[in-house]
Design an enzyme around this catalytic site. Sequence first.
Site, PDB file in Angstrom:
ATOM      1  N   HIS A  16      50.638  40.041  38.720  1.00 50.55           N
ATOM      2  CA  HIS A  16      50.917  41.416  39.149  1.00 50.55           C
ATOM      3  C   HIS A  16      50.349  42.238  38.157  1.00 50.55           C
ATOM      4  CE1 HIS A  16      53.372  44.734  39.985  1.00 50.55           C
ATOM      5  NE2 HIS A  16      54.699  44.364  39.337  1.00 50.55           N
ATOM      6  N   TYR A  40      52.227  43.511  44.417  1.00 49.42           N
ATOM      7  CA  TYR A  40      52.315  42.311  43.938  1.00 49.42           C
ATOM      8  C   TYR A  40      53.786  41.699  43.925  1.00 49.42           C
ATOM      9  CZ  TYR A  40      47.043  42.609  43.575  1.00 49.42           C
ATOM     10  OH  TYR A  40      45.888  42.603  43.796  1.00 49.42           O
ATOM     11  N   HIS A  46      43.255  35.841  48.872  1.00 54.33           N
ATOM     12  CA  HIS A  46      42.871  34.979  47.569  1.00 54.33           C
ATOM     13  C   HIS A  46      43.728  33.706  48.017  1.00 54.33           C
ATOM     14  CE1 HIS A  46      40.931  38.232  45.198  1.00 54.33           C
ATOM     15  NE2 HIS A  46      41.741  39.204  45.941  1.00 54.33           N
ATOM     16  N   ASN A  66      38.525  41.182  39.818  1.00 51.61           N
ATOM     17  CA  ASN A  66      37.614  40.418  40.883  1.00 51.61           C
ATOM     18  C   ASN A  66      36.163  40.105  39.917  1.00 51.61           C
ATOM     19  OD1 ASN A  66      39.051  40.250  42.895  1.00 51.61           O
ATOM     20  ND2 ASN A  66      38.340  42.444  43.834  1.00 51.61           N
TER      21      ASN A  66
HETATM   22 FE1  HDD Z   1      44.947  42.219  45.220  1.00 55.13          FE
HETATM   23  C1  HDD Z   1      46.069  39.022  45.293  1.00 55.13           C
HETATM   24  C2  HDD Z   1      42.553  41.312  42.780  1.00 55.13           C
HETATM   25  C3  HDD Z   1      43.598  45.288  45.222  1.00 55.13           C
HETATM   26  C4  HDD Z   1      47.372  42.977  47.259  1.00 55.13           C
HETATM   27  N1  HDD Z   1      44.408  40.536  44.135  1.00 55.13           N
HETATM   28  C5  HDD Z   1      44.971  39.318  44.467  1.00 55.13           C
HETATM   29  C6  HDD Z   1      44.333  38.349  43.513  1.00 55.13           C
HETATM   30  C7  HDD Z   1      43.405  38.995  42.836  1.00 55.13           C
HETATM   31  C8  HDD Z   1      43.443  40.428  43.287  1.00 55.13           C
HETATM   32  C9  HDD Z   1      42.271  38.423  42.132  1.00 55.13           C
HETATM   33  C10 HDD Z   1      44.606  36.634  43.525  1.00 55.13           C
HETATM   34  C11 HDD Z   1      45.728  36.675  42.551  1.00 55.13           C
HETATM   35  C12 HDD Z   1      45.941  35.252  42.259  1.00 55.13           C
HETATM   36  O1  HDD Z   1      45.141  34.298  41.788  1.00 55.13           O
HETATM   37  O2  HDD Z   1      47.072  34.554  42.451  1.00 55.13           O
HETATM   38  N2  HDD Z   1      43.298  43.170  44.445  1.00 55.13           N
HETATM   39  C13 HDD Z   1      42.670  42.547  43.456  1.00 55.13           C
HETATM   40  C14 HDD Z   1      41.677  43.625  42.909  1.00 55.13           C
HETATM   41  C15 HDD Z   1      41.937  44.687  43.479  1.00 55.13           C
HETATM   42  C16 HDD Z   1      42.958  44.473  44.674  1.00 55.13           C
HETATM   43  C17 HDD Z   1      40.654  43.322  41.717  1.00 55.13           C
HETATM   44  C18 HDD Z   1      41.387  46.118  43.475  1.00 55.13           C
HETATM   45  C19 HDD Z   1      40.938  46.496  42.438  1.00 55.13           C
HETATM   46  N3  HDD Z   1      45.430  43.909  46.106  1.00 55.13           N
HETATM   47  C20 HDD Z   1      44.775  44.937  46.077  1.00 55.13           C
HETATM   48  C21 HDD Z   1      45.594  46.110  46.734  1.00 55.13           C
HETATM   49  C22 HDD Z   1      46.730  45.353  47.312  1.00 55.13           C
HETATM   50  C23 HDD Z   1      46.575  43.994  46.771  1.00 55.13           C
HETATM   51  C24 HDD Z   1      44.981  47.489  46.913  1.00 55.13           C
HETATM   52  C25 HDD Z   1      47.835  45.913  48.233  1.00 55.13           C
HETATM   53  C26 HDD Z   1      47.968  47.190  48.467  1.00 55.13           C
HETATM   54  N4  HDD Z   1      46.432  41.217  46.019  1.00 55.13           N
HETATM   55  C27 HDD Z   1      47.546  41.802  46.878  1.00 55.13           C
HETATM   56  C28 HDD Z   1      48.671  41.068  47.231  1.00 55.13           C
HETATM   57  C29 HDD Z   1      47.949  39.564  46.680  1.00 55.13           C
HETATM   58  C30 HDD Z   1      46.654  39.974  46.054  1.00 55.13           C
HETATM   59  C31 HDD Z   1      48.739  40.930  48.718  1.00 55.13           C
HETATM   60  C32 HDD Z   1      48.200  38.383  47.445  1.00 55.13           C
HETATM   61  C33 HDD Z   1      48.684  37.177  46.831  1.00 55.13           C
HETATM   62  C34 HDD Z   1      49.337  37.775  45.606  1.00 55.13           C
HETATM   63  O3  HDD Z   1      48.956  39.177  45.596  1.00 55.13           O
HETATM   64  O4  HDD Z   1      50.049  37.350  44.610  1.00 55.13           O
HETATM   65  O5  HDD Z   1      49.749  41.391  46.651  1.00 55.13           O
END
Ligand code: HDD
Length: 738
Positions: free
Chosen positions: A375, A398, A111, A183
């Site tokens: 988060h 997060y 993202h 999402n």
């Molecule tokens: Fe995630 C970012 C949505 C599963 C780890 N995720 C991130 C963002 C969105 C989502 C919209 C962007 C946030 C922003 O605009 O700053 N992610 C989802 C959805 C998931 C999902 C809807 C499942 C239903 N995500 C998911 C899992 C993991 C992560 C299972 C880790 C095990 N996601 C992250 C992250 C991010 C992230 C690596 C990258 C940047 C951030 O968090 O802030 O932690």
Amino acid sequence: MPEKHSIQIPGAPASEPASVEEPTTPREPLPPKPDQRGPEAVSPTGSPTGAPATARAQSGQYLTTAQGLRLQDTDHSLKAGPRGPILLQDHHLREKITHFDHERIPERVVHARGAGAHGVFRSYGTAANITRAGFLAKDAETPVFVRFSTVLGSRGSADTVRDTRGFSTKFYTDEGTYDLVGNNIPVFFVQDGIKFPDIVHAAKPHPDREIPQAQSAHDTFWDFVSLHTEAQAHTMWNMSDRGIPRSFRTMEGFGVHTFRFVNAEGATTLVKFHWKPKQGVHSLVWEEAQIINGMDPDFHRRDLADAIEAGAYPEWELGVQTFPDTEDQMFEGIDLLDPTKFVPEELAPVQPIGLMTLNANPTNYFAETEQVAFHPGHLVPGIDVTNDPLLQVRLFSYLDTQISRLGGPNFGQIPINRPQAPVNDMLRDGMHQQAVHAGVAPYHPNSLDGGCPFLAGQDMGAFIDVPEELAASIKERRNPVSFDDHYSQVGLFFRSLTPVEQDHVIQAYTFELGKCYETSVRERQLAALANVDARLCAAVAKGLGLPAPSPSEQVQESKPSPSLSQVGKKWPVAGRIVGILADEGSDLVAVEAARQALDAEGIVPLVIAPAGGFLGSGNDGGVPVQRTYLTARSTEFDAVLVATPGTVAPDAAPGLDAKAAAPGDALDPRAVLLLTEAFRHAKAIATLDSNSAALKAAGIPADAPGIVSGKKVEGVIQELTGLLSAHRVWERFPAVSA
Ligand code: HDD
């Protein structure tokens, strides 16, 4: 005049002493722009120094160092003479360059590319009986910040790639910040968060060549999803039109997981969150998306910002599907803890609980959109998590990622992340600490700070984890058996779409797999599709020139869910864009009338002409031109009104020898391209001339579906508006011969 200095090099001929230049004459500073404002309070607990709220950035009229020292010169480094080396002493230079060197922070691992906006959420109060969350009480108003994103691409990647879109909302509630990090697709790739690094590594560019950027059309992606078949659900949604939204404004949003609402009496209800766009759910077609990636990689970002700036505020209704919080957490045979499953709206209708309006663009991209930290563990009383194993891992990930991305544990103090509820924590120190904490006892219990801060009870708004009885179980690495069905809902989704949408899905799979180098990967994905739907599998196989395999599992026939289709509904047209093709030969009175009629509907009319400026009477009285043949492309418009008589003066198109390119009286080839693309992408086209030479030049039959013509502007615009409300002229799409 300052004194002149000179250094004589031994043996060198004596020369005129070099003069030290005059310091740059300070210029009269420009007054700050009205929207130039500094971040608010310095500390979440108030500014202990008593400094004014704007003390940290952009206050005062003079250029200063970060310490507030006024500067006389920022154009020259401090040198030992005009041709001499730069001095280490130049503290301003070092501060400026050091800061610049560190201007970029690591981009999000997923993202990375996003666009944000501020807004307000107004609660209807309809959920007040099932949750005690204050911001969901009747008529509560809560400021929000939303960030939309693509998942795979880097920060500079294009907007209209085929991908999932993130839809994250930060509610700054009185009871603490609540983040709904969702999402635009209601199911996820994997069931357990431990698989998240695998899917992301597979989907990101190949590690050897670092290509392709922001695409799933490559071997490692299809290798993984064909092997790890729980990903088939999400990939099906990606291959559908949902993977290429028309706009952030026309996307649905989903919380994906099942969450738990808790009311004032402690009773719990399971819920799934949905954002329903008031503008309707609309997508691009694939060719459009690909053209836009080149023509305007910022298409979605621009669309959001332009709409907000124009006052066409995008709105979403927040709704919930509700389910009894039973011991098995199943609903109609669907495991509510499995994030690869959705619950069809026909089985559990979405009940509206509030309205979100995005009404302000960020002031500074970096400070807000980039530094915002979401988060799923940012919860408020009344909303709790469930044991969905994907959500459970997210609760760890997060917070962890923000610490490295935002440089330490104090990212909550960054203005965009600051809660708007009072904060009195016992977290101390750390990198980038901006608060000056008072007191000597940041521990609990204490007597030295008078026992402060105190613990709250439920009646004082404390968050109380829902006491949940856990079935005695074995400690093991395993999913429940109910997670084993990887195909039935994938087929349900495909069969719920209209034929034209199904064709798009077939084309998308054929395109993506056609980009894979390894035949074994294509074959394995075809084997997965065989378990989804025989017709889909056969059509994709045919496109790839491979045999269609037989299913290895019995294909489950389930009742279709018509609400999954985007076709066949009517939506508000406000904020849609109509291009008006006109030139000096047009009936400019009619063009002006059309502009006004469109404007009255809230539609944005953009006049496209051979050259910029005005059509008609001079520079101030004519019809203003917003796009020229050089700057316009069909992809920007939702519909086109043809007001050109169909010829172009040879000298009227700068940058093109129109006569050579369009011999005779034919229409400028760029206008022809615009019309043929609009026609091919099933957009409504209107003309004020039933025998339009322009349409003929573009080879568009006047009697094709969705072609409106008439002499009366009002009637034409009315008909065009009707077509626009269906988003596209769906019947114009040719069926793909499968
Ligand atoms: Fe995630 C970012 C949505 C599963 C780890 N995720 C991130 C963002 C969105 C989502 C919209 C962007 C946030 C922003 O605009 O700053 N992610 C989802 C959805 C998931 C999902 C809807 C499942 C239903 N995500 C998911 C899992 C993991 C992560 C299972 C880790 C095990 N996601 C992250 C992250 C991010 C992230 C690596 C990258 C940047 C951030 O968090 O802030 O932690």
